[in-house]
Design a protein around this motif. Structure first.
Motif, PDB file in Angstrom:
ATOM      1  N   LEU A   1       0.831  -1.203   0.000  1.00 36.78           N
ATOM      2  CA  LEU A   1       0.000   0.000   0.000  1.00 36.78           C
ATOM      3  C   LEU A   1       0.867   1.255   0.000  1.00 36.78           C
ATOM      4  O   LEU A   1       0.609   2.198  -0.759  1.00 36.78           O
ATOM      5  CB  LEU A   1      -0.922   0.003   1.215  1.00 36.78           C
ATOM      6  N   LEU A   2       1.904   1.272   0.818  1.00 36.75           N
ATOM      7  CA  LEU A   2       2.811   2.424   0.822  1.00 36.75           C
ATOM      8  C   LEU A   2       3.500   2.579  -0.528  1.00 36.75           C
ATOM      9  O   LEU A   2       3.697   3.698  -1.006  1.00 36.75           O
ATOM     10  CB  LEU A   2       3.855   2.273   1.933  1.00 36.75           C
ATOM     11  N   GLY A   3       3.843   1.455  -1.160  1.00 35.42           N
ATOM     12  CA  GLY A   3       4.456   1.499  -2.486  1.00 35.42           C
ATOM     13  C   GLY A   3       3.515   2.041  -3.544  1.00 35.42           C
ATOM     14  O   GLY A   3       3.961   2.662  -4.522  1.00 35.42           O
ATOM     15  N   MET A   4       2.212   1.826  -3.365  1.00 33.29           N
ATOM     16  CA  MET A   4       1.244   2.381  -4.308  1.00 33.29           C
ATOM     17  C   MET A   4       1.051   3.882  -4.094  1.00 33.29           C
ATOM     18  O   MET A   4       0.784   4.612  -5.036  1.00 33.29           O
ATOM     19  CB  MET A   4      -0.115   1.688  -4.162  1.00 33.29           C
ATOM     20  N   LEU A   5       1.196   4.358  -2.861  1.00 36.68           N
ATOM     21  CA  LEU A   5       1.041   5.785  -2.589  1.00 36.68           C
ATOM     22  C   LEU A   5       2.195   6.596  -3.167  1.00 36.68           C
ATOM     23  O   LEU A   5       1.974   7.601  -3.842  1.00 36.68           O
ATOM     24  CB  LEU A   5       0.932   6.031  -1.085  1.00 36.68           C
ATOM     25  N   VAL A   6       3.422   6.166  -2.877  1.00 37.06           N
ATOM     26  CA  VAL A   6       4.622   6.854  -3.358  1.00 37.06           C
ATOM     27  C   VAL A   6       5.625   5.787  -3.779  1.00 37.06           C
ATOM     28  O   VAL A   6       5.913   4.869  -3.007  1.00 37.06           O
ATOM     29  CB  VAL A   6       5.250   7.750  -2.261  1.00 37.06           C
ATOM     30  N   THR A   7       6.146   5.906  -4.969  1.00 34.30           N
ATOM     31  CA  THR A   7       7.116   4.940  -5.462  1.00 34.30           C
ATOM     32  C   THR A   7       8.326   4.888  -4.538  1.00 34.30           C
ATOM     33  O   THR A   7       8.944   5.899  -4.240  1.00 34.30           O
ATOM     34  CB  THR A   7       7.569   5.315  -6.883  1.00 34.30           C
ATOM     35  N   GLY A   8       8.626   3.673  -4.035  1.00 35.85           N
ATOM     36  CA  GLY A   8       9.782   3.467  -3.170  1.00 35.85           C
ATOM     37  C   GLY A   8       9.479   3.571  -1.690  1.00 35.85           C
ATOM     38  O   GLY A   8      10.316   3.215  -0.857  1.00 35.85           O
TER      39      GLY A   8
ATOM     40  N   TRP B   1      14.383   2.786  -6.731  1.00 33.89           N
ATOM     41  CA  TRP B   1      13.028   2.976  -7.255  1.00 33.89           C
ATOM     42  C   TRP B   1      12.712   4.446  -7.466  1.00 33.89           C
ATOM     43  O   TRP B   1      12.081   4.812  -8.454  1.00 33.89           O
ATOM     44  CB  TRP B   1      11.991   2.327  -6.344  1.00 33.89           C
ATOM     45  N   PHE B   2      13.162   5.309  -6.524  1.00 32.17           N
ATOM     46  CA  PHE B   2      12.969   6.750  -6.707  1.00 32.17           C
ATOM     47  C   PHE B   2      13.671   7.227  -7.979  1.00 32.17           C
ATOM     48  O   PHE B   2      13.105   7.971  -8.774  1.00 32.17           O
ATOM     49  CB  PHE B   2      13.523   7.540  -5.517  1.00 32.17           C
ATOM     50  N   ALA B   3      14.914   6.788  -8.150  1.00 35.46           N
ATOM     51  CA  ALA B   3      15.696   7.204  -9.325  1.00 35.46           C
ATOM     52  C   ALA B   3      15.057   6.683 -10.614  1.00 35.46           C
ATOM     53  O   ALA B   3      15.005   7.401 -11.619  1.00 35.46           O
ATOM     54  CB  ALA B   3      17.133   6.714  -9.185  1.00 35.46           C
ATOM     55  N   LEU B   4      14.588   5.436 -10.583  1.00 32.99           N
ATOM     56  CA  LEU B   4      13.948   4.870 -11.772  1.00 32.99           C
ATOM     57  C   LEU B   4      12.672   5.635 -12.112  1.00 32.99           C
ATOM     58  O   LEU B   4      12.421   5.948 -13.294  1.00 32.99           O
ATOM     59  CB  LEU B   4      13.634   3.390 -11.554  1.00 32.99           C
ATOM     60  N   ALA B   5      11.866   5.954 -11.112  1.00 32.70           N
ATOM     61  CA  ALA B   5      10.637   6.714 -11.362  1.00 32.70           C
ATOM     62  C   ALA B   5      10.962   8.094 -11.936  1.00 32.70           C
ATOM     63  O   ALA B   5      10.296   8.558 -12.870  1.00 32.70           O
ATOM     64  CB  ALA B   5       9.828   6.847 -10.075  1.00 32.70           C
ATOM     65  N   PHE B   6      11.979   8.745 -11.387  1.00 34.47           N
ATOM     66  CA  PHE B   6      12.377  10.061 -11.886  1.00 34.47           C
ATOM     67  C   PHE B   6      12.879   9.954 -13.326  1.00 34.47           C
ATOM     68  O   PHE B   6      12.499  10.746 -14.191  1.00 34.47           O
ATOM     69  CB  PHE B   6      13.455  10.654 -10.976  1.00 34.47           C
ATOM     70  N   GLY B   7      13.719   8.952 -13.597  1.00 33.43           N
ATOM     71  CA  GLY B   7      14.261   8.768 -14.946  1.00 33.43           C
ATOM     72  C   GLY B   7      13.184   8.453 -15.964  1.00 33.43           C
ATOM     73  O   GLY B   7      13.186   8.995 -17.083  1.00 33.43           O
TER      74      GLY B   7
ATOM     75  N   LEU C   1       3.254   2.546 -14.230  1.00 28.40           N
ATOM     76  CA  LEU C   1       3.796   1.182 -14.298  1.00 28.40           C
ATOM     77  C   LEU C   1       4.984   1.008 -13.364  1.00 28.40           C
ATOM     78  O   LEU C   1       5.118  -0.027 -12.701  1.00 28.40           O
ATOM     79  CB  LEU C   1       4.183   0.835 -15.736  1.00 28.40           C
ATOM     80  N   VAL C   2       5.856   2.006 -13.291  1.00 23.74           N
ATOM     81  CA  VAL C   2       6.994   1.939 -12.363  1.00 23.74           C
ATOM     82  C   VAL C   2       6.495   1.929 -10.921  1.00 23.74           C
ATOM     83  O   VAL C   2       6.998   1.176 -10.079  1.00 23.74           O
ATOM     84  CB  VAL C   2       7.983   3.108 -12.606  1.00 23.74           C
ATOM     85  N   GLY C   3       5.477   2.725 -10.617  1.00 24.74           N
ATOM     86  CA  GLY C   3       4.897   2.740  -9.276  1.00 24.74           C
ATOM     87  C   GLY C   3       4.283   1.399  -8.905  1.00 24.74           C
ATOM     88  O   GLY C   3       4.442   0.926  -7.777  1.00 24.74           O
ATOM     89  N   ALA C   4       3.574   0.788  -9.837  1.00 21.26           N
ATOM     90  CA  ALA C   4       2.976  -0.522  -9.578  1.00 21.26           C
ATOM     91  C   ALA C   4       4.056  -1.591  -9.387  1.00 21.26           C
ATOM     92  O   ALA C   4       3.941  -2.448  -8.498  1.00 21.26           O
ATOM     93  CB  ALA C   4       2.050  -0.904 -10.725  1.00 21.26           C
ATOM     94  N   ALA C   5       5.112  -1.535 -10.190  1.00 24.25           N
ATOM     95  CA  ALA C   5       6.209  -2.494 -10.027  1.00 24.25           C
ATOM     96  C   ALA C   5       6.893  -2.306  -8.673  1.00 24.25           C
ATOM     97  O   ALA C   5       7.286  -3.285  -8.021  1.00 24.25           O
ATOM     98  CB  ALA C   5       7.212  -2.333 -11.167  1.00 24.25           C
ATOM     99  N   SER C   6       7.024  -1.070  -8.224  1.00 23.57           N
ATOM    100  CA  SER C   6       7.603  -0.789  -6.914  1.00 23.57           C
ATOM    101  C   SER C   6       6.738  -1.368  -5.799  1.00 23.57           C
ATOM    102  O   SER C   6       7.256  -1.940  -4.836  1.00 23.57           O
ATOM    103  CB  SER C   6       7.764   0.719  -6.724  1.00 23.57           C
ATOM    104  N   ALA C   7       5.431  -1.227  -5.913  1.00 15.83           N
ATOM    105  CA  ALA C   7       4.523  -1.765  -4.895  1.00 15.83           C
ATOM    106  C   ALA C   7       4.576  -3.291  -4.862  1.00 15.83           C
ATOM    107  O   ALA C   7       4.598  -3.894  -3.782  1.00 15.83           O
ATOM    108  CB  ALA C   7       3.100  -1.290  -5.170  1.00 15.83           C
ATOM    109  N   ILE C   8       4.619  -3.922  -6.016  1.00 12.45           N
ATOM    110  CA  ILE C   8       4.727  -5.378  -6.080  1.00 12.45           C
ATOM    111  C   ILE C   8       6.050  -5.842  -5.482  1.00 12.45           C
ATOM    112  O   ILE C   8       6.106  -6.824  -4.736  1.00 12.45           O
ATOM    113  CB  ILE C   8       4.552  -5.872  -7.531  1.00 12.45           C
ATOM    114  N   ASP C   9       7.119  -5.125  -5.776  1.00  6.37           N
ATOM    115  CA  ASP C   9       8.424  -5.456  -5.215  1.00  6.37           C
ATOM    116  C   ASP C   9       8.403  -5.350  -3.690  1.00  6.37           C
ATOM    117  O   ASP C   9       8.917  -6.223  -2.992  1.00  6.37           O
ATOM    118  CB  ASP C   9       9.492  -4.533  -5.796  1.00  6.37           C
ATOM    119  N   ALA C  10       7.795  -4.306  -3.150  1.00  8.10           N
ATOM    120  CA  ALA C  10       7.710  -4.134  -1.691  1.00  8.10           C
ATOM    121  C   ALA C  10       6.889  -5.256  -1.067  1.00  8.10           C
ATOM    122  O   ALA C  10       7.251  -5.791  -0.012  1.00  8.10           O
ATOM    123  CB  ALA C  10       7.106  -2.776  -1.352  1.00  8.10           C
TER     124      ALA C  10
END
Length: 170
Positions: free
Chosen positions: A15-22, A37-43, A73-82
């Motif tokens: 849930l936290l990963g869905m709110l903010v990437t990383g 994850w922050f860097a990937l989302a920014f890039g 998509l990067v945010g969703a991948a971050s949430a799944i990873d978390a």
């Protein structure tokens, strides 16, 4: 006592990963992974999100949702990873000493609903013979003083067997 019980930890991290990437990785104290994850989302935002879409988001105007899809998509991948990281941590924590064979052979299982180990039973002579020595807790494997009657690390109680009850009855 933790604010979030271990069984809900993966869902909370997701849930936290869905709110903010990383943010889910930060909650799990995976600092470098969260920064990645922050860097990937920014890039991805710089490379794939058009400037007009970013300007519209900042000004509060209507935005084409497909223009923001790469960042989502990067945010969703971050949430799944978390979520996956937290599930692995919870599984490793519950299986730790007894599953790997590092704990005592007669270690008891942890009660699934309470998370506490049942009292350790043994005869009083065995416990009294080791009273002047340190013993290892059957539940967590750490050294404890048998005079205490419980493990000060995991709070497992050491219950004595029936020999004391037989002596007290006479």
């Amino acid at each position: 006592m933790a604010i979030v019980p271990d069984r809900f930890r993966p869902y909370f991290a997701g849930l936290l990963g869905m709110l903010v990437t990383g943010l889910g990785q930060l909650y799990l104290r995976r600092w470098l992974r969260a920064f990645a994850w922050f860097a990937l989302a920014f890039g991805v935002s710089l490379a794939f999100v058009p400037e007009s879409a970013a300007a519209n988001v900042l000004s509060g105007e209507a935005v084409d949702p497909f223009a923001l899809l790469p960042g989502a998509l990067v945010g969703a991948a971050s949430a799944i990873d978390a979520f996956i990281l937290a599930r692995r941590e919870v599984a490793a924590k519950t299986d730790d000493p007894r599953a790997e064979g590092t704990g005592p052979a007669d270690a008891t299982e942890v009660a699934p609903m309470t998370g506490e180990a049942p009292p350790v039973t043994g005869d009083a002579e065995t416990l009294e013979a080791t009273a002047d020595q340190k013993i290892d807790c059957p539940a967590c494997g750490k050294p404890v003083d048998p005079d205490l009657g419980f493990c000060h690390w995991c709070t497992t109680e050491f219950a004595t067997g029936g020999t004391e009850d037989a002596n007290n009855a006479n």
